[in-house]
Design a protein around this motif. Structure first.
Motif, PDB file in Angstrom:
ATOM      1  N   MET A  74      -2.940  60.507 -32.753  1.00 25.60           N
ATOM      2  CA  MET A  74      -2.895  61.261 -34.008  1.00 25.60           C
ATOM      3  C   MET A  74      -3.625  62.591 -33.863  1.00 25.60           C
ATOM      4  SD  MET A  74      -4.385  60.189 -37.715  1.00 25.60           S
ATOM      5  CE  MET A  74      -6.112  60.393 -37.261  1.00 25.60           C
ATOM      6  N   PRO A 123       0.324  61.906 -40.731  1.00 23.18           N
ATOM      7  CA  PRO A 123      -0.811  62.828 -40.586  1.00 23.18           C
ATOM      8  C   PRO A 123      -0.415  64.193 -39.999  1.00 23.18           C
ATOM      9  CG  PRO A 123      -0.989  60.927 -39.087  1.00 23.18           C
ATOM     10  CD  PRO A 123       0.111  60.622 -40.039  1.00 23.18           C
ATOM     11  N   GLY A 182       3.585  65.928 -32.928  1.00 24.06           N
ATOM     12  CA  GLY A 182       3.068  64.571 -33.089  1.00 24.06           C
ATOM     13  C   GLY A 182       3.904  63.566 -32.319  1.00 24.06           C
ATOM     14  N   ARG A 189      -2.858  52.346 -38.114  1.00 22.55           N
ATOM     15  CA  ARG A 189      -2.699  52.480 -36.668  1.00 22.55           C
ATOM     16  C   ARG A 189      -3.868  53.326 -36.157  1.00 22.55           C
ATOM     17  NH1 ARG A 189       2.671  55.102 -35.773  1.00 22.55           N
ATOM     18  NH2 ARG A 189       2.427  55.847 -37.879  1.00 22.55           N
ATOM     19  N   PRO A 225      -2.985  53.820 -27.187  1.00 23.94           N
ATOM     20  CA  PRO A 225      -4.107  54.161 -28.072  1.00 23.94           C
ATOM     21  C   PRO A 225      -5.448  54.259 -27.348  1.00 23.94           C
ATOM     22  CG  PRO A 225      -3.358  51.911 -28.511  1.00 23.94           C
ATOM     23  CD  PRO A 225      -2.426  52.481 -27.480  1.00 23.94           C
ATOM     24  N   ASP A 279      10.809  59.649 -45.564  1.00 27.16           N
ATOM     25  CA  ASP A 279      11.689  58.562 -46.023  1.00 27.16           C
ATOM     26  C   ASP A 279      10.915  57.336 -46.506  1.00 27.16           C
ATOM     27  OD1 ASP A 279      10.876  57.466 -43.634  1.00 27.16           O
ATOM     28  OD2 ASP A 279      12.886  57.028 -42.901  1.00 27.16           O
ATOM     29  N   GLY A 280       9.588  57.317 -46.348  1.00 25.50           N
ATOM     30  CA  GLY A 280       8.786  56.188 -46.828  1.00 25.50           C
ATOM     31  C   GLY A 280       8.500  56.324 -48.316  1.00 25.50           C
ATOM     32  N   ALA A 293      14.388  61.540 -36.019  1.00 26.36           N
ATOM     33  CA  ALA A 293      15.800  61.906 -36.239  1.00 26.36           C
ATOM     34  C   ALA A 293      16.020  63.355 -35.824  1.00 26.36           C
ATOM     35  CB  ALA A 293      16.157  61.709 -37.711  1.00 26.36           C
ATOM     36  N   ALA A 348      -8.032  56.904 -28.210  1.00 26.90           N
ATOM     37  CA  ALA A 348      -7.829  57.335 -29.611  1.00 26.90           C
ATOM     38  C   ALA A 348      -7.348  58.783 -29.713  1.00 26.90           C
ATOM     39  CB  ALA A 348      -9.128  57.132 -30.406  1.00 26.90           C
ATOM     40  N   GLY A 379       8.813  64.395 -42.335  1.00 27.99           N
ATOM     41  CA  GLY A 379       7.759  63.440 -42.006  1.00 27.99           C
ATOM     42  C   GLY A 379       6.440  63.832 -42.649  1.00 27.99           C
ATOM     43  N   ALA A 380       5.918  62.935 -43.500  1.00 37.06           N
ATOM     44  CA  ALA A 380       4.622  63.187 -44.144  1.00 37.06           C
ATOM     45  C   ALA A 380       3.591  62.191 -43.635  1.00 37.06           C
ATOM     46  CB  ALA A 380       4.763  63.124 -45.662  1.00 37.06           C
ATOM     47  N   LEU A 412      -7.335  55.145 -35.947  1.00 40.80           N
ATOM     48  CA  LEU A 412      -8.650  54.972 -36.568  1.00 40.80           C
ATOM     49  C   LEU A 412      -9.592  56.109 -36.189  1.00 40.80           C
ATOM     50  CD1 LEU A 412      -9.603  51.234 -35.947  1.00 40.80           C
ATOM     51  CD2 LEU A 412      -8.855  52.296 -38.072  1.00 40.80           C
ATOM     52  N   ALA A 432      15.063  61.147 -46.776  1.00 42.48           N
ATOM     53  CA  ALA A 432      15.197  61.111 -45.311  1.00 42.48           C
ATOM     54  C   ALA A 432      16.009  62.298 -44.805  1.00 42.48           C
ATOM     55  CB  ALA A 432      15.898  59.822 -44.885  1.00 42.48           C
ATOM     56  N   VAL A 433      15.606  62.772 -43.619  1.00 41.45           N
ATOM     57  CA  VAL A 433      16.460  63.729 -42.907  1.00 41.45           C
ATOM     58  C   VAL A 433      17.524  62.922 -42.195  1.00 41.45           C
ATOM     59  CG1 VAL A 433      16.567  65.174 -40.843  1.00 41.45           C
ATOM     60  CG2 VAL A 433      14.786  65.541 -42.503  1.00 41.45           C
ATOM     61  N   GLN A 478      -6.055  55.392 -40.961  1.00 41.99           N
ATOM     62  CA  GLN A 478      -5.031  56.450 -41.005  1.00 41.99           C
ATOM     63  C   GLN A 478      -4.538  56.686 -42.440  1.00 41.99           C
ATOM     64  OE1 GLN A 478      -2.079  56.235 -37.905  1.00 41.99           O
ATOM     65  NE2 GLN A 478      -0.542  57.280 -39.123  1.00 41.99           N
TER      66      GLN A 478
HETATM   67  C1  LIG Z   1      -2.414  50.327 -32.648  1.00 38.96           C
HETATM   68  C2  LIG Z   1      -2.470  51.804 -32.643  1.00 38.96           C
HETATM   69  C3  LIG Z   1      -3.702  52.416 -32.687  1.00 38.96           C
HETATM   70  C4  LIG Z   1      -3.789  53.794 -32.695  1.00 38.96           C
HETATM   71  N1  LIG Z   1      -5.039  54.363 -32.742  1.00 38.96           N
HETATM   72  C5  LIG Z   1      -5.149  55.707 -32.750  1.00 38.96           C
HETATM   73  C6  LIG Z   1      -6.443  56.340 -32.876  1.00 38.96           C
HETATM   74  O1  LIG Z   1      -7.475  55.674 -32.987  1.00 38.96           O
HETATM   75  N2  LIG Z   1      -6.489  57.703 -32.899  1.00 38.96           N
HETATM   76  C7  LIG Z   1      -5.349  58.451 -32.804  1.00 38.96           C
HETATM   77  O2  LIG Z   1      -5.446  59.689 -32.791  1.00 38.96           O
HETATM   78  N3  LIG Z   1      -4.110  57.894 -32.728  1.00 38.96           N
HETATM   79  C8  LIG Z   1      -3.975  56.551 -32.704  1.00 38.96           C
HETATM   80  N4  LIG Z   1      -2.732  55.971 -32.679  1.00 38.96           N
HETATM   81  C9  LIG Z   1      -1.538  56.811 -32.709  1.00 38.96           C
HETATM   82  C10 LIG Z   1      -1.226  57.315 -34.122  1.00 38.96           C
HETATM   83  O3  LIG Z   1      -1.065  56.245 -35.040  1.00 38.96           O
HETATM   84  C11 LIG Z   1       0.016  58.181 -34.102  1.00 38.96           C
HETATM   85  O4  LIG Z   1      -0.078  59.089 -33.013  1.00 38.96           O
HETATM   86  C12 LIG Z   1       0.151  58.966 -35.415  1.00 38.96           C
HETATM   87  O5  LIG Z   1       0.453  58.108 -36.493  1.00 38.96           O
HETATM   88  C13 LIG Z   1       1.261  60.002 -35.283  1.00 38.96           C
HETATM   89  O6  LIG Z   1       1.400  60.694 -36.490  1.00 38.96           O
HETATM   90  P1  LIG Z   1       2.779  61.362 -36.860  1.00 38.96           P
HETATM   91  O7  LIG Z   1       2.560  62.021 -38.185  1.00 38.96           O
HETATM   92  O8  LIG Z   1       3.278  62.165 -35.715  1.00 38.96           O
HETATM   93  O9  LIG Z   1       3.814  60.158 -36.986  1.00 38.96           O
HETATM   94  P2  LIG Z   1       3.827  58.947 -38.004  1.00 38.96           P
HETATM   95  O10 LIG Z   1       2.464  58.550 -38.423  1.00 38.96           O
HETATM   96  O11 LIG Z   1       4.711  57.925 -37.417  1.00 38.96           O
HETATM   97  O12 LIG Z   1       4.543  59.592 -39.283  1.00 38.96           O
HETATM   98  C14 LIG Z   1       5.905  59.941 -39.270  1.00 38.96           C
HETATM   99  C15 LIG Z   1       6.427  59.961 -40.698  1.00 38.96           C
HETATM  100  O13 LIG Z   1       7.791  60.364 -40.666  1.00 38.96           O
HETATM  101  C16 LIG Z   1       8.526  59.575 -41.571  1.00 38.96           C
HETATM  102  N5  LIG Z   1       9.938  59.561 -41.122  1.00 38.96           N
HETATM  103  C17 LIG Z   1      10.463  58.907 -40.070  1.00 38.96           C
HETATM  104  N6  LIG Z   1      11.780  59.168 -39.978  1.00 38.96           N
HETATM  105  C18 LIG Z   1      12.076  60.032 -40.972  1.00 38.96           C
HETATM  106  C19 LIG Z   1      13.270  60.692 -41.400  1.00 38.96           C
HETATM  107  N7  LIG Z   1      14.444  60.510 -40.763  1.00 38.96           N
HETATM  108  N8  LIG Z   1      13.225  61.506 -42.465  1.00 38.96           N
HETATM  109  C20 LIG Z   1      12.045  61.681 -43.131  1.00 38.96           C
HETATM  110  N9  LIG Z   1      10.881  61.100 -42.778  1.00 38.96           N
HETATM  111  C21 LIG Z   1      10.894  60.283 -41.707  1.00 38.96           C
HETATM  112  C22 LIG Z   1       7.846  58.214 -41.566  1.00 38.96           C
HETATM  113  O14 LIG Z   1       8.046  57.514 -42.789  1.00 38.96           O
HETATM  114  C23 LIG Z   1       6.376  58.589 -41.356  1.00 38.96           C
HETATM  115  O15 LIG Z   1       5.679  58.693 -42.592  1.00 38.96           O
HETATM  116  C24 LIG Z   1      -2.606  54.591 -32.649  1.00 38.96           C
HETATM  117  C25 LIG Z   1      -1.359  53.978 -32.609  1.00 38.96           C
HETATM  118  C26 LIG Z   1      -1.276  52.589 -32.582  1.00 38.96           C
HETATM  119  C27 LIG Z   1       0.075  51.928 -32.513  1.00 38.96           C
END
Ligand SMILES: Cc1cc2nc3c(=O)[nH]c(=O)nc-3n(C[C@H](O)[C@H](O)[C@H](O)COP(=O)(O)OP(=O)(O)OC[C@H]3O[C@@H](n4cnc5c(N)ncnc54)[C@H](O)[C@@H]3O)c2cc1C
Length: 382
Positions: free
Chosen positions: A291, A21, A277, A53, A285, A42-43, A176, A288, A18-19, A55, A136-137, A113
């Motif tokens: 993330m 944040p 994460g 998502r 949200p 996988d994106g 996954a 905020a 997962g890449a 901000l 993808a994993v 984001q």
């Molecule tokens: C409307 C909305 C508003 C939000 N506002 C805020 C805010 O203001 N501040 C805040 O802190 N948070 C906010 N959030 C939450 C925030 O968007 C998430 O908590 C954050 O994106 C989580 O980051 P992450 O890297 O854990 O997961 P993700 O951003 O979901 O990244 C996961 C990555 O893993 C990849 N992936 C998935 N499956 C696989 C696989 N099998 N193999 C390889 N790669 C894979 C995906 O392509 C993706 O790039 C908000 C969420 C929503 C829905």
């Protein structure tokens, strides 16, 4: 710590799934300490800039990203949010000046984001590391938790089996890696839906405040995305008719709707497999925090891996996760309540309370992310 032990640790292979944040932050925090992690996703690339998502970037995240040199880039690019307002119709019920929070950074900055991810990718590139996209994993189960084996599948169908010393699942809410661990994701889904729409205006607007307009029932939130883009987010499906635009709209750049879930995994690690994460916790949200909390996981995990203390990760993170889930649950209940008496009490009491120092300071403290333990590896005052 003996240099030799530190050197041996750095030669351990780390695979980050997962890449987003969180995965990118884990990679950066490890890379700046001399590790060479592999990061796959996988994106096709970072999140699109128009479909952001997260901000809000809080002060704690700015503290955490300071050692990697990223904070200055974020602050130079983001919009500082100087005020939070609560409004009822045209009347401002409460106005909290976030600049009254003592400390090095403002309580919260707004940055799309996708832009945060691009800044992280740039910083990682300076260490010679790039995410491997469209990879993808795929793992049914992880049998050997000490030397986890997973298959990586590329877009053309080519597969590769790897056995890293450490596997970090930062692969989002549908992780996954979490599923391959056989770990549950207990919690609840709220009945309420949230609706959002982002608007670009013909010229810059006042992007230095965030605002909630209380309706009976429901609310409409207004958040800056950039100097000429605002986000409106609401519990009401027909919310767009209630928006008072500050300028002529050039285009609606994104609409979305989602249901709120409160879930977290416990423990957040098994053997040498770690979850961070959204793979480990999801919530509303409101506040905020999502993330930011995930970036915090990534920073703690990288520090613990570098110290050879990664078995402490879950026990150190679970209290912080529970604290943030509890806080966002309370905030979400406040903005989704339907009982007319409760709404009347909230509309009267919330603005009153926020006029007093302790309630205002408490709110600012948690929006800044200062209600979780301070990172012990950073020795200056926040
Ligand atoms: C409307 C909305 C508003 C939000 N506002 C805020 C805010 O203001 N501040 C805040 O802190 N948070 C906010 N959030 C939450 C925030 O968007 C998430 O908590 C954050 O994106 C989580 O980051 P992450 O890297 O854990 O997961 P993700 O951003 O979901 O990244 C996961 C990555 O893993 C990849 N992936 C998935 N499956 C696989 C696989 N099998 N193999 C390889 N790669 C894979 C995906 O392509 C993706 O790039 C908000 C969420 C929503 C829905």
């Amino acid at each position: 710590m003996a240099d030799g032990a530190g050197g041996d640790r750095k030669s351990r292979s780390v695979l980050i799934a997962g890449a987003g944040p969180v995965g990118l932050t884990a990679a950066l925090e490890l890379a700046r300490r001399g590790f060479v992690p592999r990061i796959i996703d996988d994106g096709q690339g970072p999140a699109p800039l128009e479909e952001s998502r997260a901000l809000g970037i809080n002060a704690r995240t700015l503290t955490l990203l300071s050692p990697s040199g990223l904070t200055e880039r974020i602050v130079a690019t983001a919009q500082p949010i100087a005020h939070f307002r609560i409004r009822s119709g045209a009347k401002i019920l409460a106005d909290v000046d976030t600049r009254r929070l003592p400390g090095r950074f403002g309580a919260v900055h707004a940055l799309a984001q996708g832009m945060t991810e691009r800044l992280l990718i740039e910083a990682l590139a300076a260490h010679g590391i790039a995410p491997e996209w469209q990879t993808a994993v795929v793992a049914e189960t992880i049998a050997d938790l000490q030397k986890p084996e997973v298959t990586l599948r590329q877009a053309d169908g080519a597969t590769e089996t790897v056995r890293p010393d450490i596997l970090i699942g930062a692969d989002g809410a549908h992780s996954a890696v979490r599923k391959a661990l056989g770990a549950g994701f207990p919690g609840e889904a709220l009945e309420a839906y949230f609706y959002l729409a982002d608007f670009r205006y013909v010229r810059p607007v006042d992007a230095h405040f965030a605002e909630i307009t209380l309706c009976d029932p429901g609310m409409v939130g207004r958040l800056p995305v950039s100097a000429d883009v605002l986000r409106y987010i609401s519990t009401l499906e027909d919310f767009e008719s209630r928006i008072v635009h500050p300028e002529a709209v050039a285009e609606k750049t994104w609409v979305s709707q989602f249901r709120i879930n409160f879930r977290h995994v416990e423990p957040m690690a098994k053997g040498n497999v770690f979850l961070a994460g959204d793979a480990a916790h999801i919530h509303s949200p409101a506040g905020a925090r999502g993330m930011n909390l995930g970036i915090e996981d990534a920073c703690w995990l990288a520090w613990l891996i570098a110290e050879g203390r990664e078995e402490e990760y879950s026990a150190l993170r679970i209290p912080a996760v529970k604290q943030v889930l509890k806080q966002t649950y309370g905030l979400t209940r406040l903005i989704t309540m339907k009982n007319p008496l409760a709404i009347a009490a909230r509309n009267l009491l919330a603005p009153l309370l926020l006029r007093f120092g302790p309630a205002r300071r408490g709110l600012l403290h948690s929006v800044a992310g200062y209600d979780t333990p301070k990172p012990p590896w950073i020795d200056w005052a926040e």
